[in-house]
Design an enzyme around this catalytic site. Structure first.
Site, PDB file in Angstrom:
ATOM      1  N   HIS A   5     -64.772 -60.203 108.146  1.00 45.86           N
ATOM      2  CA  HIS A   5     -66.049 -60.893 107.963  1.00 45.86           C
ATOM      3  C   HIS A   5     -67.152 -59.879 108.251  1.00 45.86           C
ATOM      4  CE1 HIS A   5     -67.799 -65.170 107.774  1.00 45.86           C
ATOM      5  NE2 HIS A   5     -67.052 -64.951 106.705  1.00 45.86           N
TER       6      HIS A   5
ATOM      7  N   HIS B  46     -63.879 -60.273  96.493  1.00 44.60           N
ATOM      8  CA  HIS B  46     -63.406 -60.994  97.667  1.00 44.60           C
ATOM      9  C   HIS B  46     -62.365 -62.047  97.303  1.00 44.60           C
ATOM     10  CE1 HIS B  46     -63.922 -61.867 101.921  1.00 44.60           C
ATOM     11  NE2 HIS B  46     -63.969 -63.154 101.651  1.00 44.60           N
TER      12      HIS B  46
END
Length: 717
Positions: A83, A37
């Site tokens: 998300h 990420h």
């Protein structure tokens, strides 16, 4: 005994750089910085292939968001992010903080946010988890955007079983700034203060970056504490306070505390400036008692890190206090290129910046075996009742009316919205310049599953059509590349081919990639999602250029631009009527898209001949016409081929339906001919509120609306 966060290979790499074993604290920090990420370690070598420059690009990838010049010394700043895992674990808070995070990426660069969009991907509606997830995500997106006061004016929501246990929540924000007032996340001046501003730090979101960088299993699905909790009212205050200190030129650099929290923001700002920082963690405002590691890795929301000259620090602190926000000096910029962490007068961590650079992987990739079983020809029987087939198709979730979703979002707050979620692309006015900004977001995962290279081109091209059919000039894109486990060579092949497809389309259209996000490991218990490279495109134009997507007047002529490609492969018709995902995807036809833009530039912008326009996409020409018949009907007499259902339901690309005045057809035909486009007069709009196509389809607009409203009535009532 030291707890190990890194795998054996990466732990060995870190030990070789340190020339010793790391402490548990050091390893945990590096674990977050090296997470997929934060580091993009599996994707970066491929992302470098994408085109990133044009005459309008001011800042491309590498900063918090991309920047394009919109004229009159103003810029548009925009980005899209995912998300996904947090929204599956806690749909309301996961989606809400996804919106909050992308807002911060934009206003941290000095822009006032003026537009949000979302792209949401869920499992089947009859899956037991989908109603709960859909309800929570939609409320989270709506509540956060509505409370902050930024319109959510366009979006996409799709349903496929590959998302049953791994939903996708992609959020987009665009802001407007002065060209000479762009701020970067960088620390440059030795001796500058490092100032923490915003909310207090709590325990929420710890290890969120690493959770988002791994596959789901039964244990991680229960892992609710890693999901951040947002407060949109605090975010609104933070926007105003940050823009005030920026307007007064009090700061040198600013960075939001996103993934990995204070760790990523501090390390990134130091790296970008070629300097170091020394932080005193005792000075970080806390909601509760936390360990130093928890302080560094917390992903509590609504927090920023500011670099400022010491002479400005007290004024900065007083401004944030005025806005009822915490603010404290927590460190200094130092000459040594390292991050030094102090707690209770002791150095608890010291990191040379050259040591923390993450490894980069060139993952192996190979063509997926399932593609060997794709049929090149799709042969289907002719339906007995075209009316029933059309209404059935329109009642399915992917083609149904999504107003029960987007009506929960305020699409008109700030009073800039010229075209909202009722059309394929939205449009807002920039009041300072009278420029219109157009934006669209979409992807078809079925296309990308069957052919990632062409499917990714088609995602770019559909956005391109959406913008030109709404009256805009496409300028640039941001992307959100959602894929499964990159350690699976077949998934990595999908990713590489998708990048190549985006590259080819963007280079051909001169719409570079200025920002984006990669979300990998969208896998739950070995089941990977379909490749989902979500594309958001931004265009510019004038207020008077904005076109409606639905018929406006009776007794006008309806015109088809370009020939329909007969192909039911990869179509919603095949998926819903026969429960199949199979066949060849539609051809991309890039040259015809460029011809369409030239046609709209002349027919619409120069001569104002077009009354309304909508592109053909999912569901084919019949679904497109059903959408355009909102309050005005139409009667069409089309010279169809023998296989009429192929004509009506093929998802042919590079086609747009336009409404024009009857007397303008000859001129439209002439402009189309000069642009290299074939045009066909299909029929006329009518006062009779019915959709009539030859002797095949005759349905009322009320029946269409009723069919399209069925899917979500119970879930989102």
């Amino acid at each position: 005994m030291t707890k190990h966060y890194l795998d054996d290979e990466e732990l060995a790499l870190l030990e070789s750089r340190l020339k010793r074993k790391p402490s548990e604290f050091e390893e945990a920090i590096i674990f977050s910085l090296w997470s997929e990420h934060c580091s993009y370690k599996s994707s970066k070598i491929h992302l470098k292939k994408l085109p990133t420059k044009s005459e309008r690009v001011v800042i491309g990838p590498g900063e918090n968001a991309g920047v394009i010049d919109i004229g009159d010394n103003f810029v548009a700043i925009f980005k899209m992010e995912s998300h996904n895992h947090p929204s599956y674990i806690d749909p309301y808070n996961g989606a809400a903080t996804g919106v909050g995070g992308i807002l911060r990426d934009v206003f941290t660069m000095g822009a006032r946010p003026v537009l949000n969009m979302d792209a949401l991907f869920f499992g089947l509606l009859d899956h037991p988890k989908t109603p709960y997830l859909l309800d929570g995500v939609v409320r989270g997106v709506g509540d956060y955007g509505n409370c902050v006061g930024v319109p959510t004016a366009s979006g996409q929501t799709l349903f496929l079983d590959c998302y049953n246990n791994n939903i996708l929540v992609n959020a987009f924000t665009l802001g407007i700034a002065k060209k000479d007032k762009i701020f970067l996340g960088i620390a440059k001046t030795i001796g500058a203060d490092v100032i923490y501003v915003g909310s207090k730090t709590g325990r929420d979101g710890i290890h969120g970056a690493t959770m988002a960088s791994s596959s789901f299993d039964e244990e991680s699905i229960k892992n609710r504490p890693t999901v951040q909790i947002g407060d949109p009212f605090t975010e609104k205050l933070l926007i105003e306070a940050c823009l005030e200190v920026m307007d007064k030129n009090l700061i040198e650099g600013i960075q939001d505390m996103g993934a990995a929290g204070l760790t990523s923001s501090a390390f990134e700002m130091a790296q970008k400036g070629g300097v170091g920082v020394e932080l005193r963690l005792d000075n970080v405002p806390l909601r509760e008692s936390l360990t130093p590691l928890e302080i560094m890795l917390s992903e509590s929301q609504e927090r920023m890190l500011i670099i400022a000259p010491p002479k400005n620090s007290q004024e900065i602190l007083s401004i944030f206090k005025k806005w009822s926000l915490d603010a404290n000096i927590i460190g200094k910029v130092i000459k040594e290129q390292k991050v030094i962490l102090r707690f209770k007068n002791q150095i608890i961590g010291e990191f040379d910046l050259d040591i923390i650079e993450s490894p980069m992987y060139e993952r192996k990739y190979s063509k997926p075996r399932y593609l060997d079983n794709i049929n090149t020809q799709i042969n289907l029987p002719e339906p007995h009742n075209y009316n029933k087939v059309l209404l059935d198709l329109l009642s399915k979730p992917n083609l149904a009316d999504k107003s029960s979703i987007f009506e929960q979002y305020d699409s008109t707050v700030q009073t800039n919205t010229l075209k909202g979620p009722e059309g394929d692309a939205c449009a807002i006015i920039v009041k300072q310049t009278n420029t219109a900004i157009f934006a669209s977001v979409c992807v078809n995962p079925i296309y990308c599953y069957l052919d990632p290279f062409v499917g990714s081109q088609l995602a770019v091209l559909e956005n391109y059509r959406n913008i030109i059919a709404s009256g805009g000039d496409p300028v640039a894109i941001t992307d959100c590349l959602n894929f499964g486990n990159p350690q699976n060579p077949e998934i990595m092949w999908q990713f590489v081919k998708s990048i190549e497809g985006i590259k080819y389309a963007c280079e051909s259209l001169n719409t570079p990639v200025v920002s984006g996000n990669v979300s990998l490991y969208n896998e739950t218990i070995t089941e990977n999602i379909f490749p989902t490279p979500t594309i958001a495109m931004v265009g510019i134009g004038k207020q008077e250029d904005v076109l409606k997507s639905q018929f406006q007047f009776a007794n006008n002529t309806i015109v088809l631009l370009n020939d329909i490609e007969l192909n039911l492969g990869a179509s919603q018709y095949l998926y819903y009527m026969y429960n199949k995902i199979d066949g060849m995807v539609p051809k991309a036809k890039i040259k015809q898209h460029l011809a369409l833009k030239n046609f709209f530039d002349i027919a619409h912008k120069q001569h104002r001949l077009i009354v309304s326009a909508k592109d053909i996409s999912m569901g084919g020409i019949s679904a497109c016409l059903a959408f355009m018949c909102n309050n005005i009907g139409c009667e069409l007499k089309i010279n169809m081929p023998l296989l009429k259902y192929e004509f009506l339901f093929s998802e042919s690309q590079a086609n747009i339906i336009i409404e024009i005045k009857n007397q303008d057809f000859d001129m439209v035909e002439s402009i189309a001919y000069e642009s290299g486009i074939n045009v066909y007069r299909l029929g006329f709009t009518t006062d009779e509120k019915r959709l009539k196509i030859n002797d095949l389809i005759d349905v009322s607009i009320d029946d269409i609306k009723d069919a399209k409203s069925k899917a979500f009535k119970k879930i989102l009532s």
